[in-house]
Design an enzyme around this catalytic site. Structure first.
Site, PDB file in Angstrom:
ATOM      1  N   ASP A 440      13.616   2.861   2.819  1.00 48.81           N
ATOM      2  CA  ASP A 440      13.208   4.062   2.081  1.00 48.81           C
ATOM      3  C   ASP A 440      14.423   4.814   1.523  1.00 48.81           C
ATOM      4  O   ASP A 440      15.584   4.555   1.920  1.00 48.81           O
ATOM      5  CB  ASP A 440      12.429   4.963   3.064  1.00 48.81           C
ATOM      6  CG  ASP A 440      11.302   5.724   2.416  1.00 48.81           C
ATOM      7  OD1 ASP A 440      11.365   5.955   1.203  1.00 48.81           O
ATOM      8  OD2 ASP A 440      10.355   6.103   3.146  1.00 48.81           O
ATOM      9  N   ASP A 504       3.509   6.422  -3.343  1.00 49.32           N
ATOM     10  CA  ASP A 504       2.911   6.974  -2.121  1.00 49.32           C
ATOM     11  C   ASP A 504       1.466   7.357  -2.354  1.00 49.32           C
ATOM     12  O   ASP A 504       0.758   7.703  -1.401  1.00 49.32           O
ATOM     13  CB  ASP A 504       3.690   8.215  -1.662  1.00 49.32           C
ATOM     14  CG  ASP A 504       4.778   7.845  -0.673  1.00 49.32           C
ATOM     15  OD1 ASP A 504       4.844   6.679  -0.274  1.00 49.32           O
ATOM     16  OD2 ASP A 504       5.578   8.738  -0.315  1.00 49.32           O
TER      17      ASP A 504
HETATM   18  C1  DGJ Z   1       8.087   7.854   2.066  1.00 53.76           C
HETATM   19  C2  DGJ Z   1       7.427   6.531   1.894  1.00 53.76           C
HETATM   20  O1  DGJ Z   1       7.109   6.302   0.573  1.00 53.76           O
HETATM   21  C3  DGJ Z   1       6.225   6.455   2.806  1.00 53.76           C
HETATM   22  O2  DGJ Z   1       5.517   5.269   2.584  1.00 53.76           O
HETATM   23  C4  DGJ Z   1       6.690   6.564   4.229  1.00 53.76           C
HETATM   24  O3  DGJ Z   1       7.478   5.454   4.552  1.00 53.76           O
HETATM   25  C5  DGJ Z   1       7.459   7.858   4.421  1.00 53.76           C
HETATM   26  N1  DGJ Z   1       8.514   8.010   3.445  1.00 53.76           N
HETATM   27  C6  DGJ Z   1       8.070   7.913   5.788  1.00 53.76           C
HETATM   28  O4  DGJ Z   1       8.847   9.014   5.969  1.00 53.76           O
END
Ligand code: DGJ
Length: 700
Positions: A440, A504
């Protein structure tokens, strides 16, 4: 001296290069060419206009004012104010098949530029370039952009804008005199990054018309430019956006610009996608294994890492047919929420007293792979790492950059920080059976200095180096590039990762559009697409399982939902959908993506057609209510016109919500020729808004 020119040819496009008066000129980038091209230069030699040069000028690819160019140059920089203007001459021209390497030198500015053009069989043009300091003093490089000429009929451009949870919204507009610039200054490509900049004619659609697309292969700061000069010439280009003083070339040093990967297609936006997808699939690093059906536990657990809860989730996952499970954020030292822990990549005994091995064994014993989340470029001020090394963050002077999600960015250009992240993550990977990591990157880079100089370029190179080293050390490791959803999806990182987290936003209605445009460049098997919860966590919207499942099918499919809460019926549907994905992923991940130019705005009709035209799977997605009682029929272009096909609607995850008394007859199965399917089509049913179903078309 014999004429230096090269024609690079693909079945769908061509690039014609010629050296004129020492300058390298792109005479043509577009439709295929053949036959006698000897007089191209004479044919397009400009007239002498009023209030103009006494003789025609041919600025060529370096776009220099010394050669009469009045727009933005390809290269700009200086040696303490000197060598600010260049006049490069071609000194070497090497043409072999569909590849040309050209060396240009300016002995006064003491610079050497090397350019490479490669056109592949799918019509994808890769431009590479570097500049070398052949003098003895430092050269400060400001900019190096790859440019391509556009013909006059390219009067529009299409690029993409967005934010967290709403990435890649198309922006189509007319090209006017001046320069249109799309800058990305986030230190990652970003939610607002334009995955491509595409020039078009006003008529260009998904299925037809000319398109000239460019995509910059870089994950750091970048810019796309479309320039129309007052002489009427138009060009499109892109490059790394360098911060002041970021690149200083000492004697003998070189800068390598990120590649520009471009496509001309006469077959509309789908023609562009088909070329990019084929190009990606031909890479040696393209994932070969069937893409495992994935359960990401983030939206099921968030930071609540409770072993019993996870086991219950795994039990249902196994029953449904999941092949890979991912433990997301929250497993490492003091990470109970998003305020602490980033930087300390050791398992937290508070939540995992026996470590991760028992849960991994539990998962593996059910024949499921295990994946783990990292965010190695980041550090929380509340972490052991930051307490020990506050100097390891990207910063300028004695300033600490503003916090974003309570975190700062580690300076991976600093060997100490780089090795810390590499060794800690590597140790976790060595100690466990981890097939895959989700990496991430949840904040932007600002004021991002490395030892007093701008550090984004160095940081971008460092993450590429880190991914390469992790893959080298851990054979077979797959990496997913995630950045608050889809903020690091680009052709720069793509050779080092195996999957992108598309967004997301798991709301299937929103996802339809996000996936539709992300796949403009990226092949769907590289895009994570998950069935989200019944009530979307991002939008609060309630969607039928059939809509969520149909949407998630067109990518590297998965689930991101607490499926222990799913009803008996929903679990059954998840299992039949999982089987459908497994049975059809080879087709979905290899065929041609088709986005039908459906004449009404209430629906999308999109799908995948096999290259041998033996089979297609389409989705009809009703986005909003129809206006007419009988909406436009569903027509399927691109099939074999004379072949007979069986056509039927299929519902692997249950039926959509219909808004009619009797569905159209064809849905239970008919046969029809490819030409009839393209020109007459089948009746569109009326669905409730935000509903979808699949249509299977198979050669009889
Ligand atoms: C942002 C990501 O896009 C999510 O899928 C998840 O992994 C969160 N961060 C976790 O903090």
């Amino acid at each position: 001296m014999s004429k230096q020119s090269a024609l690079l040819s693909a079945p769908t496009s061509a690039l014609l290069l010629e050296v004129v008066d020492g300058a390298l000129i792109i005479q043509h980038w577009g439709a295929p060419l053949q036959g006698d091209l000897a007089s191209v230069q004479t044919a397009i030699r400009p007239s002498i206009a009023n209030s103009s040069w006494d003789f025609p000028q041919f600025p060529g690819i370096m776009r220099e004012s010394s050669r009469g160019f009045l727009g933005r140059p390809t290269l700009s920089g200086h040696r303490q104010g000197k060598a600010w203007s260049t006049k490069f001459e071609v000194t070497d021209f090497h043409h072999s098949k569909n590849n040309v390497t050209v060396t240009l030198r300016d002995f006064h500015a003491e610079l050497e530029v090397t350019l490479n053009f490669d056109l592949d069989a799918y019509g994808v043009l890769t431009q590479k370039g570097s500049v070398k300091n052949i003098g003895s003093s430092d050269y400060n490089l400001n900019e190096f952009i790859h440019w391509l000429p556009l013909p006059k009929e390219a009067t529009q451009t299409l690029d993409f804008a967005g934010r967290w949870s709403n990435e890649r919204n198309p922006q189509r507009k007319d090209i006017a005199t001046g320069t249109w610039v799309r800058e990305s200054r986030e230190g990652r490509s970003g939610h607002n990054f334009s995955i491509a900049d595409i020039a078009l004619t006003p008529q260009t659609s998904f299925q037809s018309g000319n398109a000239w697309a460019t995509s910059i292969a870089w994950s750091g700061n970048s810019h796309y430019l479309v320039e129309k000069l007052f002489d009427g010439s138009t060009s499109i280009g892109a490059g790394e956006l360098l911060l002041p003083g970021e690149i200083t070339l000492a004697a003998g040093e070189s800068y390598e610009a990120p590649a520009l990967v471009s496509v001309f297609s006469a077959e509309g936006l789908d023609g562009v996608s088909a070329a990019y997808h084929s190009y990606l699939r031909a890479r040696s690093v393209h994932p070969k294994r069937p893409r495992p059906l994935t359960l990401n536990m983030w939206e099921a657990l968030y930071f609540d890492h409770n072993e019993e809860k996870i086991k219950a989730l795994i039990d249902v996952a196994a029953e449904v047919g999941i092949e890979r499970v991912v433990l997301d954020d929250g497993w490492f030292h003091s990470r109970r929420d998003d305020r602490a822990g980033l930087g300390d990549w050791v398992i937290d005994p508070a939540v995992w007293p026996n470590g991760l091995s028992p849960i991994i064994k539990y998962i593996n014993d059910k024949g499921i792979e295990f994946g783990l989340w990292f965010e190695g470029e980041m550090v929380n001020p509340d972490s052991d790492l930051y307490r020990a090394h506050p100097e390891w963050i990207l910063h300028e002077g004695d300033r600490v950059p503003p916090l974003w999600r309570h975190q700062l960015v580690l300076d991976l250009g600093h060997e100490g920080a780089f090795n810390h992240v590499l060794e800690q993550t590597s140790a976790v990977l060595s100690a466990h059976n981890i097939a895959y990591i989700k990496w991430d990157h949840n904040r932007v880079l600002v004021d991002a200095g490395h030892l007093g100089k701008a550090g984004v370029h160095r940081q971008t190179q460092a993450i590429y180096r880190l991914f390469a080293e992790l893959k080298k050390r851990h054979t077979g490791l797959e990496i997913e590039s995630c950045a608050s959803g889809g903020a690091r999806i680009d052709l720069g990182v793509i050779d080092l990762v195996d999957r992108f987290w598309t967004s997301d936003n798991n709301d299937a209605l929103e996802r339809q559009t996000i996936q539709r445009w992300t796949a403009q460049v990226i092949a769907p098997e590289l895009l994570g697409t998950h069935i989200g919860p019944t009530h979307g966590h991002q939008t609060g919207r309630t969607l039928e399982l059939s809509m969520r499942a149909t949407t998630a099918l067109f990518g590297h499919a998965g689930i991101e939902w607490n499926i222990t809460e799913a009803t008996e019926q929903e679990r059954k549907h998840l299992a039949t959908w999982a089987q459908y994905y497994k049975d059809n992923r080879a087709h979905l991940h290899s065929g041609k993506m088709v986005r039908v130019d459906y004449p009404e705005a209430h629906a999308y009709l999109h799908g995948v057609t096999a290259h041998d035209l033996s089979k297609a799977i389409f989705a009809y997605v009703q986005l909003t209510p129809t206006v007419a009682i009988h909406p436009s029929p569903l027509k399927f272009p691109g099939l074999d016109p004379s072949a007979t096909y069986s056509v039927k609607a299929v519902f692997p995850a249950g039926k959509p919500r219909f808004m009619l008394i009797t569905p159209p007859d064809w849905m239970s199965g008919i046969t029809l020729s490819g030409s009839a399917l393209a020109s007459i089509g089948v009746t569109a049913p009326i669905l409730a808004p935000a509903n979808a179903f699949l249509i299977e078309i198979t050669k009889a």
